[in-house]
Design an enzyme around this catalytic site. Structure first.
Site, PDB file in Angstrom:
ATOM      1  N   CYS A 115       0.808  -1.227   0.000  1.00  0.00           N
ATOM      2  CA  CYS A 115       0.000   0.000   0.000  1.00  0.00           C
ATOM      3  C   CYS A 115       0.839   1.272   0.000  1.00  0.00           C
ATOM      4  CB  CYS A 115      -0.952   0.012   1.193  1.00  0.00           C
ATOM      5  SG  CYS A 115      -2.118  -1.370   1.204  1.00  0.00           S
ATOM      6  N   HIS A 252      -3.439   7.427   1.827  1.00  0.00           N
ATOM      7  CA  HIS A 252      -3.799   6.076   1.412  1.00  0.00           C
ATOM      8  C   HIS A 252      -5.231   5.808   1.867  1.00  0.00           C
ATOM      9  CE1 HIS A 252      -4.007   1.853   0.870  1.00  0.00           C
ATOM     10  NE2 HIS A 252      -3.768   1.521   2.118  1.00  0.00           N
ATOM     11  N   ASN A 282     -10.069  -0.059  -0.482  1.00  0.00           N
ATOM     12  CA  ASN A 282      -8.614  -0.011  -0.401  1.00  0.00           C
ATOM     13  C   ASN A 282      -8.027  -0.605  -1.672  1.00  0.00           C
ATOM     14  OD1 ASN A 282      -5.893  -0.336   0.151  1.00  0.00           O
ATOM     15  ND2 ASN A 282      -6.194  -1.132   2.216  1.00  0.00           N
TER      16      ASN A 282
END
Length: 325
Positions: A115, A252, A282
């Site tokens: 990520c 993020h 996500n």
């Protein structure tokens, strides 16, 4: 003293056509729309179609970025692709994108920091431009996380989505001050002691399979807020800036609770935070460039705005960057 800065000149994004609302998960796992929203802020996400690869998503986002910048693939010197879900074990997915864009010469490679991958790739690109190794670098985050989800684990399968975002950086001379346009600072961190908090239980040299995602959500949350806030503050300090100088945070997009808690710890109002997690879930390395491009297409950024980007992912890996638009 003059410095060579990596200035943003174009961005783009791509989302697969299939939209998956929270209610769909109620058909095969013990969950509900209310449960998912209350714990993550996610309302829907996009899943790649059968046969749709990570490179396909990346290519579409890259072409939008080229159009936005008024450039062609042959104008790009280097391409850095952040992904944890590559098309193949090798060669790199970046080289498939390079071929599709008809870059011709130059070079392309993948970065794997899950990520946090886009921040790591952005740092690579900025360093190459600053050193003179390349003048125009395309940075892409692209993922098909739907391929590695455990559909029986209600705590993880509802959180992730597929997508891609791209940013083109071009070299420009600055005076070395925090008023320069371009990437002003990057902070990269990792700590392998936390491997078991977020990982995939497969791999070439272990199981010989791709494996499925495993996460200890509560533990990841504990680390995320403190580490993201610290990295963001360090990135600002490194650039000679303060929290009050920030116009936008592009975080993020993992979880709305993490985004809110981190903003509160840094001391920034939610009005300055770009939030897309409700629509995308996500998307790992794609989440920052995807949110960046969506916000830019909405006209939210103005020339000279200071952007703070921060992310954390498996490894654990985390980092932050400041960019003056």
């Amino acid at each position: 003293m003059g410095v060579r800065r990596a200035v943003a000149v174009g961005c783009g994004h791509y989302l697969p056509a299939r939209v998956v609302e929270n209610a769909e998960f109620e058909k095969f796992v013990d969950t509900s729309d209310e449960w998912i929203r209350s714990r993550s802020g996610i309302e829907r996400r996009h899943f790649a179609a059968e046969g749709e690869k990570t490179s396909d998503l990346a290519i579409a986002a890259a072409r939008m970025a080229l159009d936005d910048a008024g450039l062609q693939g042959s104008d790009i010197d280097a391409l850095v692709l952040a992904t944890a879900t590559p098309d193949q074990t090798f060669p790199s997915t970046a080289t498939r994108v390079q071929a599709a864009l008809e870059m011709g010469e130059g070079f392309a490679y993948d970065v794997h920091a899950v990520c946090a991958g886009f921040v790591f790739a952005l740092s690579n690109a900025s360093a190459m431009i600053g050193s003179g190794q390349a003048n125009r670098v395309m940075v892409i985050g692209a993922e098909t996380f739907s391929r590695i989800l455990n559909w029986e684990d209600r705590t993880t399968c509802v959180l992730f989505g597929d997508g891609a975002g791209a940013l083109i950086l071009e070299g420009a001379d600055g005076d070395g001050s925090s008023a320069d346009r371009g990437v002003l600072s990057t902070v990269l961190r990792s700590d392998g002691r936390y491997n078991d908090l977020l990982y995939v239980d497969g791999g070439v040299s272990t199981t010989g399979t791709a494996g499925q995602l495993v996460m200890q959500g509560r533990e990841v949350f504990k680390h995320a807020v403190s580490k993201l806030a610290a990295a963001g503050e360090e990135a600002l300090e490194s650039a000679g800036l303060e929290v009050d100088d920030v116009d936008w945070v592009v975080p993020h997009q993992a979880n709305l609770r993490i985004i809110k808690a981190t903003a509160g710890k840094i001391g920034l109002p939610m009005e300055k935070i770009v939030v897309t997690v409700q629509d995308h879930g996500n998307t790992s390395a794609a989440s920052i460039p995807l949110a960046l491009s969506v916000a830019n297409s909405q006209g939210r950024f103005r020339k000279g705005d200071l952007l703070l980007m921060e992310a954390i992912g498996g490894g654990l890996t985390w980092g932050a960057a400041t960019l003056r638009w």
